[in-house]
Scaffold this active site. Structure first.
Site, PDB file in Angstrom:
ATOM      1  N   ARG A 199       0.790  -1.239   0.000  1.00 49.89           N
ATOM      2  CA  ARG A 199       0.000   0.000   0.000  1.00 49.89           C
ATOM      3  C   ARG A 199       0.820   1.286   0.000  1.00 49.89           C
ATOM      4  O   ARG A 199       0.260   2.352   0.198  1.00 49.89           O
ATOM      5  CB  ARG A 199      -1.022  -0.049   1.145  1.00 49.89           C
ATOM      6  N   THR A 213       2.083  -5.684   4.131  1.00 52.54           N
ATOM      7  CA  THR A 213       1.488  -5.083   2.932  1.00 52.54           C
ATOM      8  C   THR A 213       1.238  -3.591   3.146  1.00 52.54           C
ATOM      9  O   THR A 213       0.906  -2.882   2.210  1.00 52.54           O
ATOM     10  CB  THR A 213       0.146  -5.758   2.583  1.00 52.54           C
ATOM     11  N   ASN A 251      -7.913  -8.172  14.117  1.00 50.26           N
ATOM     12  CA  ASN A 251      -8.796  -9.146  14.754  1.00 50.26           C
ATOM     13  C   ASN A 251      -8.026 -10.188  15.549  1.00 50.26           C
ATOM     14  O   ASN A 251      -6.811 -10.301  15.463  1.00 50.26           O
ATOM     15  CB  ASN A 251      -9.621  -9.856  13.674  1.00 50.26           C
ATOM     16  N   ASP A 302     -13.676 -11.394  12.999  1.00 52.27           N
ATOM     17  CA  ASP A 302     -12.665 -10.787  12.125  1.00 52.27           C
ATOM     18  C   ASP A 302     -12.903  -9.286  11.982  1.00 52.27           C
ATOM     19  O   ASP A 302     -12.677  -8.710  10.922  1.00 52.27           O
ATOM     20  CB  ASP A 302     -12.657 -11.483  10.747  1.00 52.27           C
ATOM     21  N   LYS A 315     -14.175  -2.362  10.619  1.00 50.25           N
ATOM     22  CA  LYS A 315     -14.992  -3.391   9.975  1.00 50.25           C
ATOM     23  C   LYS A 315     -16.336  -3.594  10.669  1.00 50.25           C
ATOM     24  O   LYS A 315     -17.304  -3.989  10.036  1.00 50.25           O
ATOM     25  CB  LYS A 315     -14.240  -4.724  10.009  1.00 50.25           C
ATOM     26  N   ASN A 363     -13.287  -1.772   4.589  1.00 50.10           N
ATOM     27  CA  ASN A 363     -12.023  -2.491   4.694  1.00 50.10           C
ATOM     28  C   ASN A 363     -10.853  -1.520   4.555  1.00 50.10           C
ATOM     29  O   ASN A 363     -10.934  -0.392   5.010  1.00 50.10           O
ATOM     30  CB  ASN A 363     -12.007  -3.654   3.694  1.00 50.10           C
ATOM     31  N   CYS A 370      -6.082 -19.635  -2.472  1.00 47.69           N
ATOM     32  CA  CYS A 370      -5.806 -18.908  -3.713  1.00 47.69           C
ATOM     33  C   CYS A 370      -6.596 -19.502  -4.886  1.00 47.69           C
ATOM     34  O   CYS A 370      -7.287 -18.795  -5.600  1.00 47.69           O
ATOM     35  CB  CYS A 370      -4.313 -18.946  -4.042  1.00 47.69           C
ATOM     36  N   MET A 378       4.257 -19.355  -5.975  1.00 43.33           N
ATOM     37  CA  MET A 378       3.725 -20.667  -5.606  1.00 43.33           C
ATOM     38  C   MET A 378       4.810 -21.394  -4.808  1.00 43.33           C
ATOM     39  O   MET A 378       5.741 -21.960  -5.381  1.00 43.33           O
ATOM     40  CB  MET A 378       3.331 -21.448  -6.862  1.00 43.33           C
TER      41      MET A 378
HETATM   42 CA    CA Z   1      -8.480 -10.432   9.470  1.00 44.39          CA
END
Ligand code: CA
Length: 710
Positions: A150, A195, A288, A334, A361, A421, A631, A669
């Site tokens: 981000r 992230t 969470n 969550d 959330k 979110n 995924c 992967m």
């Molecule tokens: Ca979470």
């Protein structure tokens, strides 16, 4: 509600704040500029008004641009000035963009997938430099929600990026060369990922991490901005060992001694932090619980579990807690409080209050006094059923018994995606309103039956969560009056998972959406003034800057993150090839050239020679749901990852070298030899083939499904 230790912390904090306030006064007098734009704080030294040098533009993170060349009367002439699409892509999987570009000294700094940093000329788009931190591709296995990032932080002549695999890296802003890097992870055997964008606070660069779904213990770390030396580290939840700092002891009183420390506890700080330079307080949004149900975390009990789902006010220089506010005590849904926090000065009840605003959330919009932590307002900004209301006297939610799913499945609003979110909301000081990219969807929760062992590198949430059939699932942009606690206007329903928001002095609100449209609204009325089709989902928030008298609006596009596992109705990626792209718009610009349409992939023949007995297929189904489905969606449901239900025969032949041997780990992967055996991978293939046959016999059969978290 607060302990005596808390009160002592608060008294100590007030003295410190007084000294800082005095020092602040001298700085404010020596600098001539009064903040021109409603942000309570001046910009960092050397930054001018037309730039965007901090994550949310100013320290208050209002995401409000004071530029007004582009306004309600002329936004119809907005078009593409230039574009950039030379992103690092590993393998064939596009990971999407979530960053807010920063602009300083004529250069745009932004990140793409795999934590790669791009510096491009903000007027022409010419590349100055690209820094690839060479993230370990196998680390993608540790990420709940893809190899996204981000954005960066800027300070003096440095650019800071935090990488998916846990490093904080300082770069030379002119050349992109690395000055230093530090390992921010305390335990590399656990699934920590980063992230989020680092933040500048009190001479430190601060960064948290993610992984609450994967079995980690949350914390946030501050490093000296110049040297990279660790200044302090704050754990958000207790652990199995001794308390590292006094606040862990405070938190421990709200956990059962029998808590599942082996599952980490959660409480990760994966996105939002905001800094008040006047109070020297860093506000930290905590995530969470892990696992999700408090009765699994605490063996049948329901203590509050501080500091899960809380807003922490931490003294930026010392790392000591000044106050906290827990939005969701005993979180079991969550319901992170990691959503972006905006600082503003609002007139409430006749008094000008220094406030912090967050729409976590859990569906309530909170207004807190940011000096003291006092709750000033908490109203529902979307449909909420887990709690009736927030009791203003105690500051606690009145939880609905019908939301507790220990004994039976329960359907609850909002979903695990939240009422809001990571896509940032924005605040317009012109109007005094907040523009929230809300999400509307319920979720059916059930507790995982039987033992809940710790599984390395896998989901460890202790629950199943899936949207009910015939569900509502949409995004709505809402203009929210934080003083009145009500919606002023709202957009028409948008496809699921809308983008972040920008608001401007030109009276505009700009937001992208998953259908590939950037929309400009009249901030006052919500009237749509302009739509720009891009053919690429826009999740990231737009930002705005000015060079040589021209205002630009920049936004990153490309689907990825939590949505890469499943494309929902209306997504541009169902029609067009999804890739990463930066769009920079200005008045008089041209139309966007749309990406190529998707190719139709022919259905390949079914693999043969695999076992078909019920036990093997059942084992394969279980292993697939546990390790692969996070995924790879089942049954060729469109998504961003290779389709296991239509693999080329060569990949079936190479299955073990990929799944066990890690032959494709550079592309994200990882190898799974630590948790899967050749017998397991054979069973996974057997299950997929059996399910392909089932699909052909009965196309309407329900596909295997697992819950998702963010
Ligand atoms: Ca979470």
């Amino acid at each position: 509600m607060r302990t005596q230790a808390q009160d002592r912390l608060r008294r100590g904090h007030r003295c410190g704040a007084l000294v800082l306030a005095c020092a602040w006064f001298l700085i404010a007098c020596s600098a001539s500029a009064q903040p021109p734009d409603g942000d309570p704080f001046p910009l960092p030294a050397g930054v001018v008004s037309g730039e965007w040098a901090l994550h949310g533009r100013g320290f208050a993170e209002q995401r409000y641009s004071p530029l007004e060349q582009i306004h309600t009367g002329n936004v119809a002439q907005l078009g593409l000035a230039w574009t950039f699409d030379d992103f690092v892509v590993r393998g064939r999987t596009h990971r999407g963009t979530q960053a807010t570009p920063l602009m300083r000294d004529g250069v745009l700094y932004f990140t793409g997938p795999w934590s790669v940093v791009y510096a491009v000329d903000a007027e022409s788009g010419a590349v100055r430099w690209i820094h690839d931190p060479q993230v370990d591709g196998a680390w993608a296995r540790h990420a709940c929600c893809d190899a996204v990032n981000r954005g960066v932080a800027l300070w003096k002549d440095m650019v800071y990026v935090a990488t998916l695999d846990g490093w904080l890296v300082a770069l030379d802003a002119r050349t992109g060369e690395r000055r230093w890097r530090v390992d921010t992870l305390v335990d590399r055997s656990r699934s920590y990922t980063i992230t989020g964008a680092p933040r500048l606070a009190g001479g430190n660069i601060v960064i948290g991490n993610g992984g609450a779904e994967m079995g980690v213990r949350g914390y946030v770390s501050a490093y000296d901005a110049a040297s990279g030396r660790l200044a302090w580290r704050f754990y958000t939840v207790p652990g199995a060992g001794p308390d590292e700092h006094p606040e862990v002891g405070t938190a421990r009183k709200s956990w059962s001694p029998r808590a599942r420390w082996d599952l980490g506890g959660g409480g990760t700080v994966w996105d939002s932090m905001t800094y008040d330079p006047e109070l020297d307080l860093l506000y930290v949004g905590v995530g969470n619980g892990g696992p999700w149900p408090v009765w699994v975390r605490n063996a049948g009990e329901r203590p509050d579990n501080l500091f899960l789902s809380s807003i922490l006010a931490i003294e930026a220089r010392s790392g000591r807690l000044a106050w906290y506010y827990q939005t969701t005590p005993a979180d079991s849904w969550d319901y992170t409080a990691t959503q972006n926090m905006i600082l503003a000065d609002l007139r409430i009840g006749g008094r000008l209050r220094k406030v912090l605003m967050q729409a976590p959330k859990n569906g309530f919009f909170y207004v807190l006094d940011r000096a003291s932590g006092e709750l000033l307002a908490a109203e529902k900004y979307t449909q909420v059923t887990w709690a009736e209301r927030i009791d203003r006297q105690t500051g606690r939610p009145v939880v609905s018994e019908s939301a507790l799913y220990a004994a039976a499945p329960r359907t609850v609003w909002p979903s695990t995606a939240g009422g809001h979110n990571w896509q940032p909301m924005a605040y317009s000081p012109q109007r005094g309103w907040v523009y929230i990219p809300t999400l509307e969807m319920p979720m059916t929760f059930s507790t995982q039956q039987g033992a809940v062992p710790y599984l390395p590198g896998a989901n460890n949430v202790g629950a199943l969560a899936a949207p009910p059939p015939e569900r509502v699932q949409r995004s709505v942009l809402k203009a929210w009056d934080p003083v009145a606690g009500r919606i002023v206007w709202q957009s028409a329903p948008l496809p699921w998972w809308g983008g972040g928001v920008l608001t401007t002095a030109g009276g505009l609100v700009l937001q992208g959406s998953a259908d590939g449209v950037l929309t400009a609204y009249d901030a006052a009325s919500g009237r749509v003034l302009k739509k720009i089709e891009t053919g690429l989902a826009i999740m990231a928030p737009p930002m705005s800057y000015e060079i040589a008298g021209r205002q630009y609006i920049a936004v990153l596009a490309g689907l990825g993150g939590a949505m890469n596992g499943r494309f929902h109705a209306g997504f541009a990626a169902l029609e067009y090839r999804n890739h990463e792209r930066l769009f920079v718009f200005a008045l008089g610009g041209r139309a966007v050239d749309l990406p190529p349409r998707l190719d139709k992939v022919p259905q390949r023949p079914l693999a043969t020679g695999l076992p078909a007995d019920a036990d093997t297929v059942a084992l394969g189904r279980q292993r697939y749901l546990q390790f692969c489905a996070r995924c790879h969606a089942p049954r060729s449901v469109p998504n961003g990852y290779p389709d296991l239900w239509n693999l080329p025969p060569a990949l079936y032949a190479a299955f073990d070298s990929i799944v066990l041997g890690g032959a494709m780990s550079y592309a994200g992967m990882a190898g799974f030899a630590d948790v899967l055996t050749p017998q397991d991978t054979l069973a996974i293939r057997a299950f997929i083939v059996a399910d392909q046959q089932e699909m052909r016999r009965n196309p309407s059969a329900k596909p295997p499904e697992q819950g998702t978290g963010h």
